[in-house]
Write a protein that holds these residues in place. Structure first.
Motif, PDB file in Angstrom:
ATOM      1  N   TYR A 115       0.916  -1.171   0.253  1.00  0.00           N
ATOM      2  CA  TYR A 115       0.002  -0.095   0.149  1.00  0.00           C
ATOM      3  C   TYR A 115       0.836   1.204   0.286  1.00  0.00           C
ATOM      4  N   ARG A 116       2.096   1.146  -0.241  1.00  0.00           N
ATOM      5  CA  ARG A 116       3.037   2.462  -0.399  1.00  0.00           C
ATOM      6  C   ARG A 116       2.954   2.623  -1.918  1.00  0.00           C
ATOM      7  N   ALA A 117       2.367   1.856  -2.714  1.00  0.00           N
ATOM      8  CA  ALA A 117       2.182   2.082  -4.028  1.00  0.00           C
ATOM      9  C   ALA A 117       1.349   3.550  -4.325  1.00  0.00           C
ATOM     10  N   PRO A 118       1.823   4.411  -5.235  1.00  0.00           N
ATOM     11  CA  PRO A 118       1.183   5.806  -5.464  1.00  0.00           C
ATOM     12  C   PRO A 118      -0.501   5.442  -5.922  1.00  0.00           C
ATOM     13  N   ASP A 119      -1.473   6.486  -5.412  1.00  0.00           N
ATOM     14  CA  ASP A 119      -2.728   6.559  -5.679  1.00  0.00           C
ATOM     15  C   ASP A 119      -2.822   6.303  -7.129  1.00  0.00           C
ATOM     16  N   GLY A 120      -3.978   5.508  -7.707  1.00  0.00           N
ATOM     17  CA  GLY A 120      -4.156   5.513  -8.879  1.00  0.00           C
ATOM     18  C   GLY A 120      -3.401   4.551  -9.867  1.00  0.00           C
ATOM     19  N   SER A 121      -2.051   3.983  -9.157  1.00  0.00           N
ATOM     20  CA  SER A 121      -1.267   3.297 -10.018  1.00  0.00           C
ATOM     21  C   SER A 121      -1.880   1.687 -10.197  1.00  0.00           C
ATOM     22  N   ASP A 122      -1.156   1.323 -11.148  1.00  0.00           N
ATOM     23  CA  ASP A 122      -1.536  -0.323 -11.464  1.00  0.00           C
ATOM     24  C   ASP A 122      -1.046  -0.958 -10.167  1.00  0.00           C
ATOM     25  N   ASP A 123      -0.048  -0.596  -9.814  1.00  0.00           N
ATOM     26  CA  ASP A 123       0.747  -1.270  -8.463  1.00  0.00           C
ATOM     27  C   ASP A 123      -0.519  -1.306  -7.275  1.00  0.00           C
ATOM     28  N   LEU A 124      -1.080  -0.288  -6.887  1.00  0.00           N
ATOM     29  CA  LEU A 124      -1.943  -0.064  -6.028  1.00  0.00           C
ATOM     30  C   LEU A 124      -3.358  -0.728  -6.254  1.00  0.00           C
ATOM     31  N   ARG A 125      -3.871  -0.756  -7.585  1.00  0.00           N
ATOM     32  CA  ARG A 125      -4.933  -1.423  -8.010  1.00  0.00           C
ATOM     33  C   ARG A 125      -4.679  -2.967  -7.729  1.00  0.00           C
ATOM     34  N   ALA A 126      -3.604  -3.561  -8.245  1.00  0.00           N
ATOM     35  CA  ALA A 126      -3.212  -4.807  -7.942  1.00  0.00           C
ATOM     36  C   ALA A 126      -3.331  -5.391  -6.476  1.00  0.00           C
ATOM     37  N   ALA A 127      -2.661  -4.568  -5.765  1.00  0.00           N
ATOM     38  CA  ALA A 127      -2.670  -5.000  -4.147  1.00  0.00           C
ATOM     39  C   ALA A 127      -4.013  -5.001  -3.858  1.00  0.00           C
ATOM     40  N   LEU A 128      -4.887  -3.686  -4.316  1.00  0.00           N
ATOM     41  CA  LEU A 128      -6.173  -4.043  -3.596  1.00  0.00           C
ATOM     42  C   LEU A 128      -7.074  -5.273  -4.010  1.00  0.00           C
ATOM     43  N   VAL A 129      -6.829  -5.588  -5.379  1.00  0.00           N
ATOM     44  CA  VAL A 129      -7.615  -6.516  -5.780  1.00  0.00           C
ATOM     45  C   VAL A 129      -7.111  -7.835  -5.155  1.00  0.00           C
ATOM     46  N   ARG A 130      -5.757  -8.065  -5.158  1.00  0.00           N
ATOM     47  CA  ARG A 130      -5.331  -9.123  -4.324  1.00  0.00           C
ATOM     48  C   ARG A 130      -5.818  -9.405  -2.819  1.00  0.00           C
ATOM     49  N   ASN A 131      -5.844  -8.176  -2.158  1.00  0.00           N
ATOM     50  CA  ASN A 131      -5.937  -8.319  -0.948  1.00  0.00           C
ATOM     51  C   ASN A 131      -7.502  -8.321  -0.563  1.00  0.00           C
ATOM     52  N   LEU A 132      -8.047  -7.192  -1.055  1.00  0.00           N
ATOM     53  CA  LEU A 132      -9.525  -7.202  -0.520  1.00  0.00           C
ATOM     54  C   LEU A 132     -10.443  -7.956  -1.084  1.00  0.00           C
ATOM     55  N   TRP A 133     -10.462  -8.410  -2.521  1.00  0.00           N
ATOM     56  CA  TRP A 133     -11.311  -9.295  -3.106  1.00  0.00           C
ATOM     57  C   TRP A 133     -10.419 -10.738  -3.529  1.00  0.00           C
TER      58      TRP A 133
END
Length: 175
Positions: A115-133
């Motif tokens: 979650y240190r990935a910048p807002d709006g980045s593909d890295d943050l998107r991937a982390a959210l999908v991997r962890n939350l869903w």
């Protein structure tokens, strides 16, 4: 007589000064918008994952002020204590709780990095999908809601002085 009494009176637990912040992290993670508009599963895992997200954002902000590092440690210790108590309340036995706490702390550590990935980045998107869903792609509007809520919370936390944050009893709204 006063000094004799003080000898047998334990000092207050310094972690308790962070209890209002811990309660605020949990309240922010349990905000209905994450589960309704964001589609985060309202399950034990989903709730843990949301606590991990909010906790990571709060700890990142605390880390920006090295003088407040102990507050981050105390907050993390409250996380561990609360997770331990929750598992025992659910009915996990002593043999299982230790292993589960180890996994939870490891998961929190992984989320701190992801979650240190910048807002709006593909890295943050991937982390959210991997962890939350758990890797299952959510609907576009659900993902957009959580991405926007994460960015809003991070921005609001950045606007708070860390000394105010560590004494807070509620976090800024991210809805």
């Amino acid at each position: 007589m006063i000094s004799f009494r003080k000898l047998f009176t334990p000092d207050p637990d310094p972690r308790e000064a962070r209890r209002p912040l811990w309660n605020a992290v949990v309240a922010a993670a349990r905000a209905p918008h994450w589960y309704q508009a964001g589609g985060v599963p309202d399950t034990l895992d989903g709730r843990f994952d949301m606590i991990g997200l909010v906790m990571a954002l709060v700890l990142h902000r605390i880390d920006e002020d090295p003088a407040q590092a102990l507050a981050g440690v105390h907050l993390t210790e409250l996380f561990v204590t609360d997770m331990d108590g929750q598992m025992r309340q659910i009915g996990f036995g002593d043999m299982v709780v230790g292993k589960q706490i180890g996994r939870m702390v490891g998961a929190l550590g992984g989320r701190l990095g992801a979650y240190r990935a910048p807002d709006g980045s593909d890295d943050l998107r991937a982390a959210l999908v991997r962890n939350l869903w758990r890797g299952n792609e959510p609907g576009a509007s659900e993902l957009a809601h959580v991405m926007a809520g994460t960015a809003a919370l991070r921005t609001a936390l950045a606007a708070m002085p860390v000394t105010d944050l560590i004494a807070a009893d509620r976090l800024p709204d991210a809805a």
